[in-house]
Scaffold this motif. Sequence first.
Motif, PDB file in Angstrom:
ATOM      1  N   ALA B 145       7.032 -11.216  -5.640  1.00  0.00           N
ATOM      2  CA  ALA B 145       8.482 -11.325  -5.477  1.00  0.00           C
ATOM      3  C   ALA B 145       9.180 -10.951  -6.780  1.00  0.00           C
ATOM      4  O   ALA B 145      10.144 -10.179  -6.781  1.00  0.00           O
ATOM      5  CB  ALA B 145       8.850 -12.739  -5.045  1.00  0.00           C
ATOM      6  N   VAL B 146       8.680 -11.468  -7.906  1.00  0.00           N
ATOM      7  CA  VAL B 146       9.270 -11.126  -9.203  1.00  0.00           C
ATOM      8  C   VAL B 146       9.147  -9.617  -9.444  1.00  0.00           C
ATOM      9  O   VAL B 146      10.114  -8.946  -9.795  1.00  0.00           O
ATOM     10  CB  VAL B 146       8.584 -11.908 -10.352  1.00  0.00           C
ATOM     11  CG1 VAL B 146       9.137 -11.463 -11.709  1.00  0.00           C
ATOM     12  CG2 VAL B 146       8.765 -13.410 -10.173  1.00  0.00           C
ATOM     13  N   ALA B 147       7.945  -9.096  -9.204  1.00  0.00           N
ATOM     14  CA  ALA B 147       7.672  -7.678  -9.467  1.00  0.00           C
ATOM     15  C   ALA B 147       8.541  -6.757  -8.621  1.00  0.00           C
ATOM     16  O   ALA B 147       8.951  -5.684  -9.072  1.00  0.00           O
ATOM     17  CB  ALA B 147       6.200  -7.379  -9.223  1.00  0.00           C
ATOM     18  N   SER B 148       8.830  -7.172  -7.389  1.00  0.00           N
ATOM     19  CA  SER B 148       9.603  -6.287  -6.512  1.00  0.00           C
ATOM     20  C   SER B 148      11.023  -6.115  -7.043  1.00  0.00           C
ATOM     21  O   SER B 148      11.622  -5.058  -6.885  1.00  0.00           O
ATOM     22  CB  SER B 148       9.609  -6.806  -5.075  1.00  0.00           C
ATOM     23  OG  SER B 148      10.450  -7.922  -4.965  1.00  0.00           O
ATOM     24  N   PHE B 149      11.562  -7.144  -7.703  1.00  0.00           N
ATOM     25  CA  PHE B 149      12.905  -7.012  -8.281  1.00  0.00           C
ATOM     26  C   PHE B 149      12.884  -6.296  -9.631  1.00  0.00           C
ATOM     27  O   PHE B 149      13.872  -5.719 -10.041  1.00  0.00           O
ATOM     28  CB  PHE B 149      13.563  -8.384  -8.440  1.00  0.00           C
ATOM     29  CG  PHE B 149      14.001  -8.982  -7.134  1.00  0.00           C
ATOM     30  CD1 PHE B 149      15.078  -8.451  -6.450  1.00  0.00           C
ATOM     31  CD2 PHE B 149      13.329 -10.053  -6.573  1.00  0.00           C
ATOM     32  CE1 PHE B 149      15.483  -8.982  -5.236  1.00  0.00           C
ATOM     33  CE2 PHE B 149      13.720 -10.590  -5.361  1.00  0.00           C
ATOM     34  CZ  PHE B 149      14.806 -10.056  -4.682  1.00  0.00           C
TER      35      PHE B 149
END
Lengths: 273, 273
Positions: B145-149
Amino acid sequence: MKRSNRLVILTEFFMENPRKHIQLPFFVDLCETTKSSISEDLDIIDNVFKTQGLGYLERTTGAGGGVKYIPEISLEKSSQFIEELRKELQDASRILPGGYLYMSDILGNPKLVREIGRIFASRFSKLDIDVVVTVATKGIPLAYAVASFLEVPVVIVRRDPKVTEGSSVSINYVSGSSRKIQTMVLPKRSLKEGSNVCIIDDFMKAGGTINGMISLLSEFNAHVKAIGVLAEADDEEEERIVTNYTSLIKITDLDLIHKKIEVLAGNFLEDVL
Amino acid sequence: MKRSNRLVILTEFFMENPRKHIQLPFFVDLCETTKSSISEDLDIIDNVFKTQGLGYLERTTGAGGGVKYIPEISLEKSSQFIEELRKELQDASRILPGGYLYMSDILGNPKLVREIGRIFASRFSKLDIDVVVTVATKGIPLAYAVASFLEVPVVIVRRDPKVTEGSSVSINYVSGSSRKIQTMVLPKRSLKEGSNVCIIDDFMKAGGTINGMISLLSEFNAHVKAIGVLAEADDEEEERIVTNYTSLIKITDLDLIHKKIEVLAGNFLEDVL
């Protein structure tokens, strides 16, 4: 609020809240406008989503009526994505000992993972899935991607019982590739009895792992409605024990000695032709 | 194409492609319109994103100039989310043997996981992160989730060396809670030398696991730019060995005997006050 601003707000809202049922008064308040204006906005958005192959807005009338964004991806876009993935994977340097394929770079890319999730969710869109189930570790990001488009939770089956999860149900199964007896565990409170389940995993050879999941899920009286695997590979020594699945990619000719590999599209595309 | 349609297409595009640098001619083609129209559209979208606390469009001029959507979440929305999470977790039935907290339902909810990812990504937005690193298993969805942003890949450290990943680097470390010597492994080809890394995990007690990751990452000459944990818990028996981290939730008073628990907001909010 002006239409132009409303369209940005509503589009953003639908993207972040797929499959969430919203009554129109919510949008009327959010955008400080009238019901008929919102209704026109929804027509515009629905139309663009359809034209762009992004899904559609499902609208219901009457008391409790409202709107819900159903994300989908067109078959054309899916085929294109699968073809690119196929080319990317058909690279001899990806061959690993044991007849495995290096896919961690693909599975580590949130954007690609999300696209794979969108493709599976689109195919399984009408199956009334309650929960996506996967087994640790590599299938986890794919499972979340599928679940985020289906707006359902994810449950992770573990191979090691962790003390942190309370009482659990476990089964033993025979792994297809190693022929070893392995264990799978699912905490009792993680899955409701009788749920409609979609199983997601990254890789399937004979299907021992997925078959193990099916056995474990039967202990929860779950209904396995769909099985999605990113890549399937033929296992010459063993017949496949799972038959009703959807794969995006099929690895047919992995030659360890000559470092050759053939990657085809999976049965995802066959099913619709 | 009409402005109303363009706004839906562009908003959708930015939502799906955070931090991707796009030159204006791409949008001119996509929307069959003029550069000045696109420019006006971008003003509208930028304005709505800012007003709604969703981030902003970063625009650059000159040759190679273009636009990039930087997703952010306002401090107000973050605080609100953390407060709701805090209340949800402060429930004695969540206490598990060993002083752990049942959080699988939170971590199994893609929508909540995405929000947590947005909050961390927003905080770490300007740190030039190249890759998000986590350790199997529970931190994985948060890391994605962090990486996708942040529009960066995810690398997963494993506790068991898997044959399917090629040659790897491993270290031994002492787990804070069990005092056992454990192993951590990272495949060599999974991380470039000298990367700027953000470590993400679900839970931290003394910090042994995160400290182990830091040691392992130093073997790759990585720069640990940020550490984000969903929940931290005091470990009375042991001093914390990781100090520079960001937590959303802090568990201070977990009483196994009286089945009581106190959950506070983590240092995420302290840092900005």
